[in-house]
Each structure stands twice: as structure tokens, then as C-alpha cells.
Design a protein around this motif. Structure first.
Motif, PDB file in Angstrom:
ATOM      1  N   TYR A 192       0.836  -1.205   0.000  1.00  0.00           N
ATOM      2  CA  TYR A 192       0.000   0.000   0.000  1.00  0.00           C
ATOM      3  C   TYR A 192       0.869   1.254   0.000  1.00  0.00           C
ATOM      4  N   GLU A 193       1.973   1.208   0.732  1.00  0.00           N
ATOM      5  CA  GLU A 193       2.875   2.363   0.792  1.00  0.00           C
ATOM      6  C   GLU A 193       3.470   2.669  -0.578  1.00  0.00           C
ATOM      7  N   LEU A 196       0.776   4.518  -2.451  1.00  0.00           N
ATOM      8  CA  LEU A 196       0.597   5.859  -1.894  1.00  0.00           C
ATOM      9  C   LEU A 196       1.728   6.786  -2.327  1.00  0.00           C
ATOM     10  N   ASN A 197       2.959   6.300  -2.251  1.00  0.00           N
ATOM     11  CA  ASN A 197       4.108   7.124  -2.642  1.00  0.00           C
ATOM     12  C   ASN A 197       4.077   7.461  -4.127  1.00  0.00           C
ATOM     13  N   GLU A 202      -2.804  12.638  -0.937  1.00  0.00           N
ATOM     14  CA  GLU A 202      -3.049  12.315   0.458  1.00  0.00           C
ATOM     15  C   GLU A 202      -3.678  10.930   0.594  1.00  0.00           C
ATOM     16  N   LYS A 203      -3.407  10.284   1.735  1.00  0.00           N
ATOM     17  CA  LYS A 203      -3.910   8.933   1.970  1.00  0.00           C
ATOM     18  C   LYS A 203      -5.435   8.868   1.854  1.00  0.00           C
ATOM     19  N   SER A 204      -6.125   9.834   2.439  1.00  0.00           N
ATOM     20  CA  SER A 204      -7.592   9.820   2.409  1.00  0.00           C
ATOM     21  C   SER A 204      -8.119  10.004   0.981  1.00  0.00           C
ATOM     22  N   LEU A 206      -6.526   9.137  -1.801  1.00  0.00           N
ATOM     23  CA  LEU A 206      -6.251   7.906  -2.531  1.00  0.00           C
ATOM     24  C   LEU A 206      -7.332   6.870  -2.247  1.00  0.00           C
ATOM     25  N   TRP A 207      -7.688   6.728  -0.975  1.00  0.00           N
ATOM     26  CA  TRP A 207      -8.719   5.759  -0.586  1.00  0.00           C
ATOM     27  C   TRP A 207     -10.051   6.107  -1.247  1.00  0.00           C
TER      28      TRP A 207
END
Length: 282
Positions: A192-193, A196-197, A202-204, A206-207
Motif C-alpha cells: 500500500y505504501e 501511496l508514494n 493524500e492517503k484519504s 487515494l482511498w
């Protein structure tokens, strides 16, 4: 199911069912379909369906409803090394109008999105649909052909009506590029990282983007890819079940087997047996 796929890809084309093997033939200029709907079944590989400049991904076990007014073309998926193979079903507009008269929700489902609707079958469902298409194509009696054809159309439209596995929204360029990146990576070590990278969002966000465009979370999407890769390894290599589990990134065979059965409804060993291989052990 692999046997059915191979038979499907060697069908002789008729007025309503066509099969594509040649990438140069299929990746063509923009066109529409005038007075008929086309349903594209992706048997192997993946590609990008470009509709009025917007992009959607079509891949193995997808059925894509291309509407008469959709001006579109298919182009290769970046860095895709596998052959893109498909068959498509032509549905005349008058037949579709009869179906719409029976079910207005169906008409709304097909025409509501900016992009064509997609049905994402699981392995078993797609195999059944292809088997029915094969029966239709092999039939010689004209009365039976007509009956089987209408049955195939009804079954396909029913699948679209109840499909919840794909949200048909156009994808922004950054998300398409991210999916291309994911597909090019070794699924066994992908995290997942990493996603994301690579996304640089932002993580939120992306989700939310995965939920919006793929109707799943980034973590679950990775897990789906792992299990699909496992199916390929089980069907096409002599690897043991434990070796397959480790190859796709699971540290425990028992956990891998539970995840596999939860998604497909049968165990890895049952898939191995169905493919005619009983030699590879756990």
C-alpha cells in the motif's frame, strides 16, 4: 475454464458474435456503432477504452456495454506484455428497445454514465457466460440459434442490472497512470505504501479515489491482484500451493487459502484439480 477460453478464441465469426485475436486489427480509429449495441468480453489481457476523450480500463473477465452513440477506440495498456484477446456480441437496437420496455431501470443503467457500463464477473461467472456463448456459436439450427441468442442477451443484461463491482465514472489521468504502475509491478512485493508514494496524493484522497473508480480500497485491490496472479500460477505452472502463496506475497498458506476461497468460492487445490493437475502438492 481455460479450455472454454481457448475454444471461444477459435470461433468462426457470424452476424452477431465476433472474436478478436489481432491487436493491430482491434486497436483502431474512433468509430461508433450506428444502430446496434456492442458488448465486448475481455478473455485475456487488458486495454484502455477511450470514449470521447475519457478513459476506462477494460481487462480480463470484464464485459463492456458500448452504446450506439459512443465514439470510441481501444488502445494498448501501457507496458502491457500479454495478448489482448476478446469476443464481442452485437445486439441490434430494436432488441434492446424491447428489453428497455420490460425494465426501465436497465435503460437508465446503460445510459446514465458518461462511459459505457462494465460488468466485472468473477472467474466462475465469466466461465459460465463464455460457455453459453460457445453453445450459441456451435449451434446450426436457426430456431435454436435465435433462442440461445436471446437467452444470452437476457443473461448478460441481468448481470449488468445486478452488477455492483464497478462504478462507471471516468478516471483522471493520474489515476490511470497509477493503475498502469500497479499492473507493471511484482504483485508479490507490492505494498500500500508503494501505491501511496507513487500517487503523490493524500492517503484519504487515494482511498476515496479507489472507492469511486474501482469500488474497492487500495489494500483490497492489491489483494485481488495477488489472488488473480495466484490463479494464473496454479493454472500454468507446476508450483506447489505453498510456493504459489509465497510467490504472490502471502507468508502463510492457510491464510492464502482462506482468502482464495472467500473470493472464488473454492480452494486453490480445487482449482488445481479442475485444471486437470493433481501432482502439485501443498
Amino acid at each position: 475454464m481455460e479450455i472454454i477460453m481457448d475454444k471461444i478464441l477459435h470461433l468462426t465469426a457470424d452476424d452477431y458474435l465476433h472474436v478478436g485475436h489481432d491487436i493491430d486489427y482491434f486497436f483502431s480509429d474512433c468509430h461508433d456503432h450506428e444502430d446496434f449495441f456492442e458488448v465486448l468480453f475481455v478473455v485475456r489481457g487488458r486495454a484502455l477504452n477511450v470514449v470521447d476523450g475519457d478513459i476506462q480500463i477494460v481487462e480480463n473477465k470484464n464485459a463492456v456495454f458500448i452504446r450506439p452513440d459512443d465514439v470510441h477506440y481501444i488502445k494498448p495498456f501501457p507496458d502491457e506484455k500479454s495478448q489482448f484477446e476478446f469476443f464481442n456480441l452485437k445486439i441490434p437496437s430494436d432488441i434492446m428497445q424491447e428489453e428497455f420496455a420490460k425494465c426501465k431501470v436497465l435503460e437508465e443503467k446503460i445510459f446514465s454514465g458518461e462511459l459505457p457500463s462494465v460488468v466485472c464477473f468473477d472467474r466462475t461467472e465469466f466461465g459460465v457466460m463464455c460457455a453459453h456463448a460457445l453453445k450459441y456459436s456451435e449451434q446450426k439450427d436457426s430456431d435454436i440459434i435465435g433462442y440461445l441468442y436471446h437467452g444470452l442477451v437476457t443473461e448478460l443484461l441481468s448481470s449488468l442490472l445486478y452488477c455492483k463491482s464497478r462504478v462507471d465514472t471516468k478516471m483522471p489521468d493520474w489515476f490511470v497512470e497509477l493503475l498502469c504502475y500497479i499492473k507493471s509491478q511484482d504483485v508479490g512485493s507490492l505494498t500500500y505504501e508503494d501505491i501511496l508514494n507513487k500517487s503523490m496524493v493524500e492517503k484519504s484522497y487515494l482511498w476515496k479515489s479507489f472507492k469511486k473508480y474501482m469500488n474497492t480500497s487500495p489494500t483490497e485491490y492489491i489483494n485481488i491482484m495477488k489472488l488473480e496472479k495466484a490463479c494464473e500460477l496454479i493454472a500454468n505452472t507446476p508450483m506447489s500451493m505453498t510456493e504459489v502463496a509465497f510467490e504472490v506475497g502471502y507468508n502463510s498458506y492457510s491464510y492464502f487459502a482462506r482468502q482464495f476461497k472467500s473470493k472464488y468460492g473454492y480452494s486453490p487445490k480445487e482449482l488445481l484439480k479442475n485444471n486437470g493437475n493433481t501432482d502439485a502438492g501443498e
